[in-house]
Design a protein around this motif. Sequence first.
Motif, PDB file in Angstrom:
ATOM      1  N   TYR A 203       0.441   5.517   6.414  1.00  0.00           N
ATOM      2  CA  TYR A 203      -0.305   4.870   5.331  1.00  0.00           C
ATOM      3  C   TYR A 203      -1.299   5.874   4.751  1.00  0.00           C
ATOM      4  N   LEU A 204      -1.309   5.997   3.411  1.00  0.00           N
ATOM      5  CA  LEU A 204      -2.137   6.989   2.723  1.00  0.00           C
ATOM      6  C   LEU A 204      -3.198   6.313   1.874  1.00  0.00           C
ATOM      7  N   ASP A 205      -4.234   7.059   1.513  1.00  0.00           N
ATOM      8  CA  ASP A 205      -5.326   6.506   0.717  1.00  0.00           C
ATOM      9  C   ASP A 205      -5.012   6.437  -0.773  1.00  0.00           C
ATOM     10  N   ALA A 206      -3.950   7.130  -1.232  1.00  0.00           N
ATOM     11  CA  ALA A 206      -3.591   7.144  -2.655  1.00  0.00           C
ATOM     12  C   ALA A 206      -2.128   7.545  -2.792  1.00  0.00           C
TER      13      ALA A 206
ATOM     14  N   PRO B 168       0.829  -1.205   0.000  1.00  0.00           N
ATOM     15  CA  PRO B 168       0.000   0.000   0.000  1.00  0.00           C
ATOM     16  C   PRO B 168       0.868   1.262   0.000  1.00  0.00           C
TER      17      PRO B 168
ATOM     18  N   ASN C 144      -9.175   8.896  10.188  1.00  0.00           N
ATOM     19  CA  ASN C 144     -10.251   9.041   9.212  1.00  0.00           C
ATOM     20  C   ASN C 144      -9.941  10.267   8.362  1.00  0.00           C
ATOM     21  N   SER C 145      -9.020  10.092   7.428  1.00  0.00           N
ATOM     22  CA  SER C 145      -8.518  11.201   6.636  1.00  0.00           C
ATOM     23  C   SER C 145      -7.856  10.617   5.396  1.00  0.00           C
ATOM     24  N   PHE C 146      -7.059  11.432   4.703  1.00  0.00           N
ATOM     25  CA  PHE C 146      -6.253  10.876   3.624  1.00  0.00           C
ATOM     26  C   PHE C 146      -5.150   9.994   4.218  1.00  0.00           C
TER      27      PHE C 146
ATOM     28  N   ARG D 207       2.576   4.379   1.245  1.00  0.00           N
ATOM     29  CA  ARG D 207       2.989   4.792   2.578  1.00  0.00           C
ATOM     30  C   ARG D 207       4.285   5.590   2.512  1.00  0.00           C
TER      31      ARG D 207
ATOM     32  N   GLU E 258      -5.304   4.403  13.987  1.00  0.00           N
ATOM     33  CA  GLU E 258      -6.116   4.593  12.779  1.00  0.00           C
ATOM     34  C   GLU E 258      -6.583   6.050  12.698  1.00  0.00           C
TER      35      GLU E 258
ATOM     36  N   LYS F 113      -4.622   6.935   6.492  1.00  0.00           N
ATOM     37  CA  LYS F 113      -5.423   5.813   6.973  1.00  0.00           C
ATOM     38  C   LYS F 113      -4.963   5.324   8.339  1.00  0.00           C
TER      39      LYS F 113
END
Length: 189
Positions: free
Chosen positions: A168-171, A127, A148-150, A129, A146, A152
């Motif tokens: 860890y990032l969402d994209a 993923p 709740n943002s870009f 990161r 954890e 993770k």
Amino acid sequence: MRFLFLLIFIVCLNARINPFEPVIKPHQTQIVKPVFFKKEVVYLPKDARVLKKVIFVYQTLSSDIKQKTIDINKNIDFHKPIILLHKSKNFKNQKAYFKYFYLYIQNKKIFIKTKDKLIRSFFLVKPFRLVLDFKRYSNIPTIKKEFNSFVKKVVVGSHTSFYRVVIYLDANYNYKVIKKKDGVEIEFY
């Protein structure tokens, strides 16, 4: 014997201290912040009655050109413009305390407040990161939090002479790490 000595001498003259350093240095060392798309107003021709589809052609971070097609198939009034808006998502400000630092997340920026020196940073995929290593002799157990943002989640673990912070990032993002006197600021775009 002379030939061997001459060969070694020629190789030593041509060698560099760091063979992984590029021979050609880039002219532009500043990172240019991108200008984001905000709004576009499009008027269709007078004979337009049904909007069949919209095709978005875009460029990825790896410079690939891709497209996404959205089927609409609805009647339209050509007198009224089609307005395309792009609004940036604002994420909720979040903060967390870890054993050796505070972590603040605000929009697309992260600030790590610590007195420890940043040794290195690098980005990994699958993923996505960002890995940051800070100098400190420690022996802490692995900590996971954890978000709740870009962002993770953030995982912190210790090695003998440093501790590692993995974000860890969402994209996939471009990023810039800025060292400050009271920590490190990371800007994503």
